[in-house]
Scaffold this active site. Structure first.
Site, PDB file in Angstrom:
ATOM      1  N   GLY A  11      -1.059  -0.779  -4.889  1.00 26.14           N
ATOM      2  CA  GLY A  11      -2.162  -1.740  -5.005  1.00 26.14           C
ATOM      3  C   GLY A  11      -3.200  -1.454  -3.939  1.00 26.14           C
ATOM      4  N   VAL A  61      -3.464  -2.191  -0.600  1.00 29.33           N
ATOM      5  CA  VAL A  61      -3.045  -1.614   0.692  1.00 29.33           C
ATOM      6  C   VAL A  61      -2.437  -0.229   0.468  1.00 29.33           C
ATOM      7  CG1 VAL A  61      -1.583  -1.869   2.735  1.00 29.33           C
ATOM      8  CG2 VAL A  61      -2.648  -3.893   1.728  1.00 29.33           C
ATOM      9  N   GLY A  62      -1.577  -0.112  -0.559  1.00 26.85           N
ATOM     10  CA  GLY A  62      -0.887   1.158  -0.788  1.00 26.85           C
ATOM     11  C   GLY A  62      -1.862   2.292  -1.088  1.00 26.85           C
ATOM     12  N   ARG A  65      -1.537 -12.874  -0.542  1.00 25.24           N
ATOM     13  CA  ARG A  65      -1.852 -14.299  -0.662  1.00 25.24           C
ATOM     14  C   ARG A  65      -3.233 -14.527  -1.269  1.00 25.24           C
ATOM     15  NH1 ARG A  65      -2.995 -16.434   5.402  1.00 25.24           N
ATOM     16  NH2 ARG A  65      -3.667 -14.449   6.302  1.00 25.24           N
ATOM     17  N   ARG A 105       0.958 -16.770   4.689  1.00 24.39           N
ATOM     18  CA  ARG A 105       1.795 -15.583   4.426  1.00 24.39           C
ATOM     19  C   ARG A 105       3.214 -16.020   4.069  1.00 24.39           C
ATOM     20  NH1 ARG A 105      -1.375 -14.314   8.994  1.00 24.39           N
ATOM     21  NH2 ARG A 105      -2.736 -12.536   8.705  1.00 24.39           N
ATOM     22  N   SER A 154       4.648  -5.444   3.664  1.00 20.41           N
ATOM     23  CA  SER A 154       4.660  -6.652   2.824  1.00 20.41           C
ATOM     24  C   SER A 154       4.874  -7.901   3.675  1.00 20.41           C
ATOM     25  CB  SER A 154       5.783  -6.548   1.780  1.00 20.41           C
ATOM     26  OG  SER A 154       5.759  -5.289   1.157  1.00 20.41           O
ATOM     27  N   ARG A 186      -8.413  -6.224  14.972  1.00 24.50           N
ATOM     28  CA  ARG A 186      -9.354  -7.336  14.696  1.00 24.50           C
ATOM     29  C   ARG A 186      -9.885  -7.890  16.009  1.00 24.50           C
ATOM     30  NH1 ARG A 186      -5.709  -9.702   9.753  1.00 24.50           N
ATOM     31  NH2 ARG A 186      -6.845  -8.582   8.120  1.00 24.50           N
ATOM     32  N   HIS A 219       3.518 -12.076  12.860  1.00 26.65           N
ATOM     33  CA  HIS A 219       2.240 -11.884  12.159  1.00 26.65           C
ATOM     34  C   HIS A 219       1.938 -13.163  11.379  1.00 26.65           C
ATOM     35  CE1 HIS A 219      -1.003  -9.809  10.286  1.00 26.65           C
ATOM     36  NE2 HIS A 219      -0.468  -9.801   9.084  1.00 26.65           N
TER      37      HIS A 219
END
Ligand SMILES: NC(=O)c1ccc[n+]([C@@H]2O[C@H](COP(=O)([O-])OP(=O)(O)OC[C@H]3O[C@@H](n4cnc5c(N)ncnc54)[C@H](O)[C@@H]3O)[C@@H](O)[C@H]2O)c1
Length: 308
Positions: free
Chosen positions: A11, A13-14, A82, A88, A119, A151, A175
């Site tokens: 998806g 991120v992958g 999400r 999360r 994940s 960030r 996280h």
């Protein structure tokens, strides 16, 4: 021999991780997913970019774990992201089931790999992967701190109008909303930001860092961040494959470090060819230690729900 990297979940991120990794020529990349055609299509598309990018990486998309055999690194991004209004932690049960499906197949085909878990909820999923895989703790690493620190670094650089290259930062803990940005250990050209900014400014940047994921979810509406997350995984992978001995904040299984036992929590780690080669125990103030413990407690609650 070129290194082999498998990315489970093709998806946002992958696929973006595959893109960064191929563009850095870190190794051959296998993308795997359960949606027929998607990994194959994205893999072939990326492969066809390699002559332009002048990178000798073979990229393969597949639904068959046999193609992932003997990977050096396996990045797990499979799972749902999400949506606005979700935390999360709301992803826990769905993604735990996916982790149960994926990790066994990965381990059977690549028994010597190093696992990098992406994940969410990150710390609990890393704990699940660690328990399911039976791997030693140096070979199961959670990605969160590199992203959260990036960030924070971006916000510090923008606030002070300086190069991002000058800014280092550390964010520890789980996280989630209880993550622990550490201003005392965050610097610009070696100068702690506590010397450069008002307390209220630092607090504003710390809060924006804590909300960094949610800020992007709110804009995107249908998913969560992926450029910075995948750049973070790529930095960790490069540190391992090139045996760089790089100090990066990662979720690691703690066995007494920081007084935490049997739990994945974000701490400074040395990443090299063996994965997590060391966990650095840096001196924390009472307040910072209390924040880390609180963060660890929220990971413990999640882990208890799925019994890992
Ligand atoms: N750790 C972090 O800092 C961080 C940052 C960003 C995203 N994430 C998490 O990463 C995960 C992926 O995010 P995304 O934006 O890429 O989501 P996405 O929906 O774009 O992609 C997820 C992919 O996983 C696949 N998948 C589902 N079940 C699978 C299975 N059993 N085997 C193989 N593939 C499977 C889906 O088909 C989908 O293509 C989410 O859980 C998200 O919350 C974590």
């Amino acid at each position: 021999m070129r290194k082999k990297i498998t990315i489970v979940g093709s998806g946002n991120v992958g696929a973006t991780t595959a893109h960064w990794m191929a563009s850095k020529e870190l190794g051959d990349v296998v993308l795997i997913d359960i949606i027929p055609g998607v990994p194959q299509g994205k893999g072939l598309d990326l492969l066809e970019a390699m002559p332009i990018e002048k990178r000798d990486c073979f990229v393969l998309g597949t639904e068959d774990y046999k193609d992932t055999a003997n990977s050096d690194i396996v990045v797990i991004t499979a799972g749902i992201p999400r949506k606005p209004g979700m935390s999360r932690d709301d992803l826990l049960n769905t993604n735990y089931k996916i982790m149960q499906d994926v990790v066994g197949k990965v381990v059977t085909n690549s028994p010597n790999c190093i696992l990098i878990i992406v994940s969410n909820p990150l710390d609990a999923m890393a704990q699940a992967a660690y328990k399911i895989s039976g791997f030693s703790r140096n070979r199961v690493i959670g990605m969160a701190g590199v992203l959260d620190s990036a960030r924070f670094r971006a916000f510090i650089a923008m606030e002070l109008g300086v190069s991002v290259e000058n800014v280092t930062a550390f964010v520890l803990g789980g996280h989630g909303d209880t993550m622990v940005p550490l201003p005392r250990y965050s610097t610009v050209a070696g100068v702690p930001i506590t010397e450069l900014m008002e307390k209220s400014t630092i607090e504003r940047l710390v809060q924006r860092t804590r909300d960094g994921g949610a800020e992007i979810v709110k804009y995107l509406k249908t998913g969560s961040a992926y450029y910075a997350p995948s750049a973070a995984v790529t930095e960790m992978t490069e540190a391992i494959l090139k045996d760089k001995k790089k100090i990066l904040p990662c979720a690691a299984y703690l066995e007494g470090e920081y007084g935490i036992h049997g739990l994945f929590v974000g701490v400074p780690c040395k990443l090299g060819a063996r994965g997590i080669e060391d966990v650095w125990e840096i001196r924390l103030t009472d307040e910072e230690m209390a924040a880390l413990k609180k963060s660890a407690d929220s990971v413990k609650e999640l882990v208890a729900v799925v019994g890992v």
